[in-house]
Design a protein around this motif. Structure first.
Motif, PDB file in Angstrom:
ATOM      1  N   SER A  48      51.407  36.689  39.471  1.00  0.00           N
ATOM      2  CA  SER A  48      51.072  36.224  40.822  1.00  0.00           C
ATOM      3  C   SER A  48      50.924  34.705  40.884  1.00  0.00           C
ATOM      4  O   SER A  48      50.844  34.151  41.987  1.00  0.00           O
ATOM      5  N   GLY A  68      43.121  38.758  48.407  1.00  0.00           N
ATOM      6  CA  GLY A  68      42.845  38.659  46.972  1.00  0.00           C
ATOM      7  C   GLY A  68      43.511  37.427  46.402  1.00  0.00           C
ATOM      8  O   GLY A  68      44.061  36.592  47.141  1.00  0.00           O
ATOM      9  N   THR A  69      43.458  37.310  45.096  1.00  0.00           N
ATOM     10  CA  THR A  69      44.030  36.150  44.411  1.00  0.00           C
ATOM     11  C   THR A  69      45.498  35.959  44.794  1.00  0.00           C
ATOM     12  O   THR A  69      45.943  34.845  45.092  1.00  0.00           O
ATOM     13  N   THR A  70      46.235  37.054  44.788  1.00  0.00           N
ATOM     14  CA  THR A  70      47.673  36.991  45.062  1.00  0.00           C
ATOM     15  C   THR A  70      47.938  36.373  46.433  1.00  0.00           C
ATOM     16  O   THR A  70      48.785  35.483  46.564  1.00  0.00           O
ATOM     17  N   ASN A 103      44.177  36.836  31.883  1.00  0.00           N
ATOM     18  CA  ASN A 103      43.812  38.255  31.968  1.00  0.00           C
ATOM     19  C   ASN A 103      44.358  39.035  30.782  1.00  0.00           C
ATOM     20  O   ASN A 103      43.761  40.014  30.345  1.00  0.00           O
ATOM     21  N   HIS A 111      49.527  34.895  35.083  1.00  0.00           N
ATOM     22  CA  HIS A 111      49.781  36.215  35.675  1.00  0.00           C
ATOM     23  C   HIS A 111      51.010  36.046  36.581  1.00  0.00           C
ATOM     24  O   HIS A 111      51.241  34.959  37.113  1.00  0.00           O
ATOM     25  N   ALA A 170      40.806  34.381  39.103  1.00  0.00           N
ATOM     26  CA  ALA A 170      40.604  35.837  39.176  1.00  0.00           C
ATOM     27  C   ALA A 170      39.726  36.360  38.042  1.00  0.00           C
ATOM     28  O   ALA A 170      38.886  37.233  38.239  1.00  0.00           O
ATOM     29  N   GLN A 171      39.923  35.803  36.839  1.00  0.00           N
ATOM     30  CA  GLN A 171      39.156  36.296  35.691  1.00  0.00           C
ATOM     31  C   GLN A 171      37.943  35.423  35.387  1.00  0.00           C
ATOM     32  O   GLN A 171      37.194  35.700  34.450  1.00  0.00           O
ATOM     33  N   ALA A 193      39.274  43.885  33.358  1.00  0.00           N
ATOM     34  CA  ALA A 193      40.130  42.774  33.784  1.00  0.00           C
ATOM     35  C   ALA A 193      41.074  43.226  34.893  1.00  0.00           C
ATOM     36  O   ALA A 193      41.544  42.411  35.691  1.00  0.00           O
ATOM     37  N   HIS A 195      37.586  42.492  43.985  1.00  0.00           N
ATOM     38  CA  HIS A 195      37.496  43.743  43.218  1.00  0.00           C
ATOM     39  C   HIS A 195      37.286  43.526  41.728  1.00  0.00           C
ATOM     40  O   HIS A 195      36.899  44.450  41.018  1.00  0.00           O
ATOM     41  N   LYS A 196      37.561  42.315  41.239  1.00  0.00           N
ATOM     42  CA  LYS A 196      37.344  42.048  39.808  1.00  0.00           C
ATOM     43  C   LYS A 196      35.917  41.562  39.556  1.00  0.00           C
ATOM     44  O   LYS A 196      35.488  41.419  38.420  1.00  0.00           O
ATOM     45  N   VAL A 243      46.175  29.166  35.564  1.00  0.00           N
ATOM     46  CA  VAL A 243      45.175  30.211  35.394  1.00  0.00           C
ATOM     47  C   VAL A 243      43.987  29.621  34.636  1.00  0.00           C
ATOM     48  O   VAL A 243      44.157  28.783  33.753  1.00  0.00           O
ATOM     49  N   SER A 297      39.538  37.249  43.398  1.00  0.00           N
ATOM     50  CA  SER A 297      39.596  38.581  44.018  1.00  0.00           C
ATOM     51  C   SER A 297      38.225  39.244  43.975  1.00  0.00           C
ATOM     52  O   SER A 297      37.566  39.227  42.933  1.00  0.00           O
ATOM     53  N   ASP A 334      43.681  29.556  39.346  1.00  0.00           N
ATOM     54  CA  ASP A 334      43.621  31.003  39.530  1.00  0.00           C
ATOM     55  C   ASP A 334      42.349  31.460  38.819  1.00  0.00           C
ATOM     56  O   ASP A 334      42.300  31.546  37.592  1.00  0.00           O
TER      57      ASP A 334
HETATM   58  N1  PLP Z   1      45.550  36.277  38.357  1.00  0.00           N
HETATM   59  C1  PLP Z   1      44.953  36.856  37.318  1.00  0.00           C
HETATM   60  C2  PLP Z   1      44.575  36.031  36.138  1.00  0.00           C
HETATM   61  C3  PLP Z   1      44.699  38.227  37.333  1.00  0.00           C
HETATM   62  O1  PLP Z   1      44.104  38.812  36.296  1.00  0.00           O
HETATM   63  C4  PLP Z   1      45.093  38.975  38.464  1.00  0.00           C
HETATM   64  C5  PLP Z   1      44.921  40.446  38.473  1.00  0.00           C
HETATM   65  O2  PLP Z   1      44.944  41.073  37.443  1.00  0.00           O
HETATM   66  C6  PLP Z   1      45.684  38.320  39.538  1.00  0.00           C
HETATM   67  C7  PLP Z   1      45.903  36.967  39.452  1.00  0.00           C
HETATM   68  C8  PLP Z   1      46.067  39.043  40.772  1.00  0.00           C
HETATM   69  O3  PLP Z   1      44.915  39.502  41.429  1.00  0.00           O
HETATM   70  P1  PLP Z   1      45.004  40.477  42.673  1.00  0.00           P
HETATM   71  O4  PLP Z   1      45.911  41.596  42.284  1.00  0.00           O
HETATM   72  O5  PLP Z   1      43.597  40.917  42.898  1.00  0.00           O
HETATM   73  O6  PLP Z   1      45.545  39.689  43.815  1.00  0.00           O
END
Ligand code: PLP
Length: 415
Positions: A132, A100-102, A182, A130, A209-210, A37, A232-233, A178, A230, A207
């Motif tokens: 972010s 990335g997501t952020t 995560n 998260h 990301a996950q 994660a 990288h995930k 979200v 993102s 969001d």
């Molecule tokens: N949102 C969720 C649910 C995440 O798990 C993460 C990273 O762990 C992020 C946002 C932020 O992603 P990033 O650091 O790749 O921008």
């Protein structure tokens, strides 16, 4: 022994061969990587494509007439199309590359905020965010005078949908939630949340990301307005991500950053902006990141989300069952009915950091702490958790290793 039947939707041992990082010793023990994660490992396909890019195709994109520049541009734009297909976006220019997501969330908070948010307006986020997906909105609220509203959750870490319905009102400008937590793995009912918001003409940002590492995403079927994720995930490189946005919003939103590539015409008096997606992609982008992410998409599609989903559901069920069967003082934190392959837990009264440190000595990589979700921990009255998050290359045998690792943790702490 588990009562579960063994599911073999694909040959996990063959898949593991595709991931060089999985085959190493850590502290003299074979690595068990359960921190997916946070970031996933990368298949050789991704690593090789990046290597090939630097060995052969390296050049700046979009501005060159020479061969290498055209090659690199083509590869980068091809990656954008792969992502368009993956998420079923209507247009490739609705797929913006970000860090990335952020960065994607910050882009919307800045740009959407500047265009449409006024004092007294409201933005809805959830209790499961998260950081972010909290902080950029707080910063936006400070700039604009808007207010943040939060959908509460129950003790199982499921959102209170009645409360959500009550929060949607004529002042709500955006719902930003979200998709999959995560920290605890809860899968939010986003289709329903989007439907409810759209009944009031309120756009929704997810969001994701996950979500992208685990499940098929169809932005048109969901009718979602914005989606961030993102690379990288999802088995791709770091420093690259995606913001999907519906054309009708992106066309109207002002640029986030200024610089090269995002312009149409520049003079000292006035600048006009480039068309989508370039309007939001100032400067030299993360070219090899985009190309590597395209390779990650190829890899995911070669396995298929259906097989991934089945395998990971088995790992989640097996892991949860094993933890609860072998230990009477394990607390699983986050028991939502719909969960992704994330198990957050506490072992007796042992601090998560201690559990994580000892597991690390045994070659087992888990994450400990608040997982960038401090409000969740505050809501549950705990300092943090131990989190094992699985990818499709993980196995039941690795979970067994974690179980015997926890036994050693308990022995050391006499818990
Ligand atoms: N949102 C969720 C649910 C995440 O798990 C993460 C990273 O762990 C992020 C946002 C932020 O992603 P990033 O650091 O790749 O921008």
């Amino acid at each position: 022994m588990s009562s579960l039947s063994v599911i073999t939707p694909f040959d996990v041992e063959t898949i593991r061969q595709d991931f060089p990082a999985l085959h190493q010793m850590v502290h003299g023990k074979p690595l068990v990587y359960f921190d997916n994660a946070a970031t996933s490992q990368k298949p050789s396909l991704v690593i090789d494509r990046i290597r090939k890019y630097y060995e052969r195709d390296n050049s700046n994109i979009h501005r060159g007439v020479h061969y290498l520049s055209q090659q690199a541009t083509e590869m980068y734009e091809e990656a954008r199309k792969k992502i368009q297909t993956l998420i079923n976006a209507r247009q490739s220019y609705e797929v913006l590359f970000t860090k990335g997501t952020t960065e994607g969330i910050n882009l919307i908070a800045y740009s959407f905020g500047q265009k449409w948010i006024k004092p007294g307006d409201e933005i809805i986020v959830s209790a499961l965010e998260h950081h972010s997906n909290i902080v950029p909105w707080q910063m936006m609220c400070e700039r604009t005078g808007a207010q943040l509203r939060v959908i509460p959750m129950n003790d199982a870490a499921e959102l209170d949908m009645e409360a959500y319905a009550g929060l949607l009102n004529e002042r709500t400008r955006l719902v930003a939630t979200v998709w999959i937590s995560n920290a605890l793995g809860t899968i939010n009912p986003v289709a329903e949340m989007i439907r409810m918001a759209h009944e009031r003409n309120i756009p929704v940002m997810l969001d994701g990301a996950q979500a992208l590492p685990h499940m098929q995403v169809d932005v048109q079927a969901l009718d979602v307005d914005f989606l961030t994720f993102s690379g990288h995930k999802m088995f791709g490189p770091t420093g690259i991500g995606v913001l999907y946005g519906k054309e009708k919003w992106l066309e109207e939103m002002p640029p986030f950053m200024g610089g090269g590539d995002m312009i149409e015409k520049v003079s000292f008096e006035k600048t006009t902006y480039n068309e989508l997606p370039h309007k939001f992609e100032a400067g030299t982008p993360h070219i090899e990141g985009g190309i590597g992410l395209g390779a990650a998409v190829d890899y995911i599609q070669s396995i298929g989300y259906e097989a991934i989903g089945k395998w990971e559901a088995d790992l989640l069920q097996y892991g949860t069952e094993q933890l609860l069967t072998h230990f009477d003082d394990i607390r699983i934190v986050g028991t939502a009915a719909h969960k992704a392959s994330v198990i957050s837990f506490l072992v007796g009264d042992i601090h998560p950091y201690d559990t994580g440190t000892i597991l690390d000595q045994l070659g087992i990589a888990v994450r400990t702490g608040h997982h960038c979700t401090q409000p969740i921990m505050t809501r549950l009255g705990i300092p943090g958790t131990v989190r094992a998050s699985f990818a499709f290359y993980n196995t039941r045998e690795e979970i067994d290793r974690m179980i015997s690792g926890i036994r050693q943790v308990k022995k050391m702490f006499k818990s």
